[in-house]
Design an enzyme around this catalytic site. Structure first.
Site: not given
Ligand SMILES: NC(=O)c1ccc[n+]([C@@H]2O[C@H](COP(=O)([O-])OP(=O)(O)OC[C@H]3O[C@@H](n4cnc5c(N)ncnc54)[C@H](OP(=O)(O)O)[C@@H]3O)[C@@H](O)[C@H]2O)c1
Length: 307
Positions: A19, A21, A110, A133, A159
């Site tokens: 992925g 990250l 967040d 989600y 974000w």
């Protein structure tokens, strides 16, 4: 099985290793961290038996969970799969971490907040997700905090963008290359986060936890991490186009118009305000967090090198 690794070397099970990250976690891992990579299709986080078997066999010092069902709008119609990956599977990871005495680093969002707070969100603020989600990510957090696992970091971020992923920066660059005008939501405020900064924060937190003197008070728990400063999606888009032009990208767009959330309805509700208070991270790490504009610039420099 070899003896549990030397004091210096840290064996890491990196889940969701392909992925966005995780790619950066692989790139930024400091010396002394030995990464083992797990992702679909060979490794399915929702397969409890497989997860427990693989992790007990490897017996890593750290499990870094970057895997998630991240399609925010898709989750509205794929609730079961989203919950299986973001919720139920996280409790399996907590279970495995307890069994093998590993530290669990879990990434959250967040979107666990409703966005109605007037100021920045602190870690202890009440969660109240407004989307499926967000609900599933909140459930994942709870399966860790309600377990007997003490050695965990839940790092909420927002974000996120970086190389190798579908993200807002790349979407805006693509659209700005195709269209004369863009209309971007201006009444949702948050903080962009460059994956490189988050990957560094993950290792910084974990390194602190490996130092014996740091165990009192315990460094474990929930942290907020995003780049410093905040903006609306509209301001973020304007900055992306500005950077793109500075870096010589052939962008067609002439005008970017601010619009309201109502003018751009999406299946999942997003928080109006998702700015984090990051004092807890700053206090424990002693490290400054780059401003979002500065990191956006760094991202473009990296992008240029890789092109
Ligand atoms: N992106 C954002 O803006 C953002 C914002 C806040 C928080 N976060 C959080 O940050 C973390 C990393 O996000 P990201 O953007 O890097 O995510 P990503 O690019 O979507 O990567 C997630 C990875 O997890 C894998 N995965 C999905 N289901 C799996 C399963 N059942 N078993 C094993 N692996 C599985 C995916 O594989 P496939 O690609 O094959 O499905 C993918 O490689 C997530 O926890 C996310 O909730 C992201």
């Amino acid at each position: 099985m070899t003896a549990k690794h030397s004091a210096k070397e840290q064996t890491v099970a990196l889940i969701g290793a392909n992925g966005m990250l995780a790619r950066m976690v692989r790139e930024r891992a400091p010396q002394g961290y030995l990464l083992h990579l797990f992702d679909l299709p060979e490794f399915d986080l929702t397969d409890r038996d497989q997860v427990l078997e693989v992790l007990t066999r490897l017996s890593p010092d750290v499990i870094i969970n970057c895997a998630a069902f991240t399609n925010v709008d898709g989750a509205e119609t794929e609730r079961d799969l989203a919950m299986a990956v973001n919720g139920t599977a996280v409790s399996t990871l907590a279970e495995a971490a307890i069994m093998i005495d590993a530290t669990l680093v879990h990434v959250s969002t967040d979107y666990v907040f409703d966005g109605s707070k007037a100021g920045p969100y602190v870690e202890s603020d009440q969660t109240n997700p407004q989307s499926v989600y967000g609900e599933t990510k909140s459930s994942g957090e709870q399966s860790i905090t309600a377990s007997d696992l003490t050695k965990f970091f839940i790092i909420r971020t927002s974000w996120l963008y970086g190389p190798g992923g579908n993200n807002f920066v790349e979407t805006i660059l693509r659209l700005a290359g195709e269209r004369d005008e863009l209309r971007i939501i201006a009444d949702q405020v948050g903080s962009p986060t460059y994956t490189a900064d988050l990957a560094d924060a993950i290792f910084r937190l974990h390194t602190i936890a490996t130092k014996p003197q740091s165990m009192i008070p315990s460094p474990y728990g929930i942290y907020h991490f995003a780049n410093e400063g905040s903006c609306s999606w509209y301001e973020f888009a304007c900055a992306i186009v500005e950077e793109g032009r500075k870096h010589g990208l052939p962008l067609k767009v002439r005008e970017i118009y601010p619009i309201s959330t109502e003018e751009y309805p999406l299946p999942a509700t997003r928080p109006t305000n998702s700015v984090f208070d990051k004092a807890k991270y700053r206090a424990i790490s002693g490290a400054p967090i780059p401003d979002w504009r500065e990191s956006l610039h760094t991202y473009f420099l990296q992008r240029e090198i890789k092109e």
